[in-house]
Design a protein around this motif. Sequence first.
Motif, PDB file in Angstrom:
ATOM      1  N   ALA A  54       0.837  -1.211  -0.139  1.00 50.49           N
ATOM      2  CA  ALA A  54       0.164  -0.013   0.015  1.00 50.49           C
ATOM      3  C   ALA A  54       0.850   1.257  -0.047  1.00 50.49           C
ATOM      4  O   ALA A  54       0.662   2.162  -0.536  1.00 50.49           O
ATOM      5  CB  ALA A  54      -0.868  -0.133   1.248  1.00 50.49           C
ATOM      6  N   TYR A  59       2.308   1.778  -3.363  1.00 52.02           N
ATOM      7  CA  TYR A  59       1.216   2.183  -4.255  1.00 52.02           C
ATOM      8  C   TYR A  59       0.787   3.724  -4.138  1.00 52.02           C
ATOM      9  O   TYR A  59       0.847   4.576  -5.014  1.00 52.02           O
ATOM     10  CB  TYR A  59      -0.332   1.315  -4.117  1.00 52.02           C
ATOM     11  CG  TYR A  59      -1.475   2.142  -4.691  1.00 52.02           C
ATOM     12  CD1 TYR A  59      -1.696   1.599  -6.100  1.00 52.02           C
ATOM     13  CD2 TYR A  59      -2.043   3.117  -4.214  1.00 52.02           C
ATOM     14  CE1 TYR A  59      -2.869   2.180  -6.693  1.00 52.02           C
ATOM     15  CE2 TYR A  59      -3.483   3.522  -5.010  1.00 52.02           C
ATOM     16  CZ  TYR A  59      -3.663   3.013  -6.144  1.00 52.02           C
ATOM     17  OH  TYR A  59      -4.638   3.437  -6.761  1.00 52.02           O
ATOM     18  N   TYR A  60       0.831   4.161  -3.046  1.00 47.58           N
ATOM     19  CA  TYR A  60       0.216   5.531  -2.841  1.00 47.58           C
ATOM     20  C   TYR A  60       1.774   6.551  -2.771  1.00 47.58           C
ATOM     21  O   TYR A  60       1.670   7.743  -3.211  1.00 47.58           O
ATOM     22  CB  TYR A  60       0.031   5.896  -1.033  1.00 47.58           C
ATOM     23  CG  TYR A  60      -1.418   5.419  -1.145  1.00 47.58           C
ATOM     24  CD1 TYR A  60      -2.602   6.210  -1.742  1.00 47.58           C
ATOM     25  CD2 TYR A  60      -1.738   4.210  -0.481  1.00 47.58           C
ATOM     26  CE1 TYR A  60      -3.751   5.618  -1.743  1.00 47.58           C
ATOM     27  CE2 TYR A  60      -2.958   3.753  -0.103  1.00 47.58           C
ATOM     28  CZ  TYR A  60      -3.977   4.476  -0.908  1.00 47.58           C
ATOM     29  OH  TYR A  60      -5.333   3.869  -0.733  1.00 47.58           O
ATOM     30  N   GLU A  61       2.911   6.054  -2.696  1.00 49.20           N
ATOM     31  CA  GLU A  61       4.017   6.740  -3.575  1.00 49.20           C
ATOM     32  C   GLU A  61       4.018   6.889  -4.921  1.00 49.20           C
ATOM     33  O   GLU A  61       4.169   7.890  -5.608  1.00 49.20           O
ATOM     34  CB  GLU A  61       5.383   5.874  -2.848  1.00 49.20           C
ATOM     35  CG  GLU A  61       5.786   5.945  -1.427  1.00 49.20           C
ATOM     36  CD  GLU A  61       6.424   7.416  -0.978  1.00 49.20           C
ATOM     37  OE1 GLU A  61       6.721   8.188  -1.794  1.00 49.20           O
ATOM     38  OE2 GLU A  61       6.182   7.597   0.162  1.00 49.20           O
ATOM     39  N   PHE A 109       1.440   6.778  -6.646  1.00 49.65           N
ATOM     40  CA  PHE A 109       0.117   7.691  -6.801  1.00 49.65           C
ATOM     41  C   PHE A 109       0.483   9.275  -7.036  1.00 49.65           C
ATOM     42  O   PHE A 109       0.101   9.920  -7.652  1.00 49.65           O
ATOM     43  CB  PHE A 109      -1.091   7.343  -5.935  1.00 49.65           C
ATOM     44  CG  PHE A 109      -2.209   8.193  -6.160  1.00 49.65           C
ATOM     45  CD1 PHE A 109      -3.383   7.666  -6.881  1.00 49.65           C
ATOM     46  CD2 PHE A 109      -2.482   9.396  -5.702  1.00 49.65           C
ATOM     47  CE1 PHE A 109      -4.471   8.600  -7.148  1.00 49.65           C
ATOM     48  CE2 PHE A 109      -3.432  10.090  -5.788  1.00 49.65           C
ATOM     49  CZ  PHE A 109      -4.385   9.744  -6.517  1.00 49.65           C
ATOM     50  N   ALA A 110       1.272   9.308  -5.771  1.00 51.90           N
ATOM     51  CA  ALA A 110       1.727  11.000  -5.417  1.00 51.90           C
ATOM     52  C   ALA A 110       2.696  11.379  -6.553  1.00 51.90           C
ATOM     53  O   ALA A 110       2.381  12.233  -7.210  1.00 51.90           O
ATOM     54  CB  ALA A 110       2.435  11.007  -4.092  1.00 51.90           C
ATOM     55  N   GLN A 155       2.827  -2.522  -7.822  1.00 52.82           N
ATOM     56  CA  GLN A 155       2.046  -1.591  -6.957  1.00 52.82           C
ATOM     57  C   GLN A 155       2.537  -0.174  -7.094  1.00 52.82           C
ATOM     58  O   GLN A 155       1.701   0.762  -7.424  1.00 52.82           O
ATOM     59  CB  GLN A 155       2.671  -1.701  -5.525  1.00 52.82           C
ATOM     60  CG  GLN A 155       2.077  -3.237  -5.043  1.00 52.82           C
ATOM     61  CD  GLN A 155       0.391  -3.202  -4.992  1.00 52.82           C
ATOM     62  OE1 GLN A 155      -0.092  -2.594  -4.914  1.00 52.82           O
ATOM     63  NE2 GLN A 155       0.018  -4.652  -5.074  1.00 52.82           N
ATOM     64  N   GLY A 209       0.250   2.722  -9.128  1.00 53.66           N
ATOM     65  CA  GLY A 209      -0.152   3.669  -8.219  1.00 53.66           C
ATOM     66  C   GLY A 209       0.096   4.950  -9.399  1.00 53.66           C
ATOM     67  O   GLY A 209      -0.481   6.029  -9.323  1.00 53.66           O
ATOM     68  N   GLY A 258      -2.278   8.039 -10.339  1.00 48.42           N
ATOM     69  CA  GLY A 258      -2.263   9.409 -10.082  1.00 48.42           C
ATOM     70  C   GLY A 258      -2.300  10.147 -11.290  1.00 48.42           C
ATOM     71  O   GLY A 258      -2.884  11.260 -11.357  1.00 48.42           O
ATOM     72  N   ASP A 300     -11.492  10.335  -9.012  1.00 45.66           N
ATOM     73  CA  ASP A 300     -10.726   9.063  -8.503  1.00 45.66           C
ATOM     74  C   ASP A 300     -10.945   8.000  -9.382  1.00 45.66           C
ATOM     75  O   ASP A 300     -11.764   8.016 -10.203  1.00 45.66           O
ATOM     76  CB  ASP A 300     -11.254   8.635  -7.266  1.00 45.66           C
ATOM     77  CG  ASP A 300     -10.996   9.684  -6.047  1.00 45.66           C
ATOM     78  OD1 ASP A 300     -10.077  10.832  -6.238  1.00 45.66           O
ATOM     79  OD2 ASP A 300     -11.581   9.768  -5.058  1.00 45.66           O
TER      80      ASP A 300
END
Length: 283
Positions: free
Chosen positions: A164, A167-169, A171-172, A243, A247, A251, A260
């Motif tokens: 997770a 993934y969010y790294e 996405f950013a 991941q 991500g 993004g 989203d």
Amino acid sequence: MVKLCTYQLIWKGVQQTTQKYYEPLNIGRIILSDKKQKIYGIIIQSKIEQGVFRKIAELAEKLGIIVRYIQISMPKAYEPTVTAIAFIDFSNSETTPEKALELVKNQKFIKKAQIIKPNRDGIIYDSYFFPLIAEDERAVIFRKSVYEALFNGVKRKFGSAGEAMLYYEGFAIGFEIYDKYVKTANSENLEDIVEVAKAVNMTLGWGIIGKIKIDAEKGMARVRIHQNFECELSENNGKPYSQFYRGAIAGLFTRFFKKDVKVQEIKCIAKGDPYCEFTIKSL
């Protein structure tokens, strides 16, 4: 159809039919020599004008010097000079590096020149250019051994929480890089931004963007990635592996669609597919 590199033309034991091959580009700017070789580095800043490289090649040939490697710092289209590093072999030359340097400096088109000497272990590296720049921003290169330890280490240490986080790294990064793509393309047209994304992904080594379908009205897309650097870290593990890259796609398309999105990796080289493929749906 996007073709793969020559070292990846066999899939599941079967030779793949291709029309175009991609070749790896070694950008290490480090060269090793044995005791029999006399290899030096040279930095040249030259005017940009017709015939420059021909004249340099003719000078090297006259002096019995072999050019083993050359790399040019990417100039702006309007800049009057270009800077390059070359590794040159004096093994069969009767000219000393110092004498060759003076002859180079005497050329009218040369603005600056200096020699890089090997160390005692025969290692020569680019000790002139720093930092690395890509698209007007500082760039840092991670070799596979480094990003493999980073990505796989996070997944092993933290499990699903680590996935997770990756993934969010990603996405950013994808969310923020959209602005950079728009600036580079000098356009907010979707097709222009896609072309910039293809260029950046390939030249920076992330992967080769192949088939891509985007339906802006429905908020849906499908993207095919060849040689996804993340998924190459865990080939043949039986399940999708991306991941971070997934991500980044999420993004980017969140900015594309201004909504989203949900991104799924439906094909992956980590589970034996010939490429990674992602579906994107706005929510």
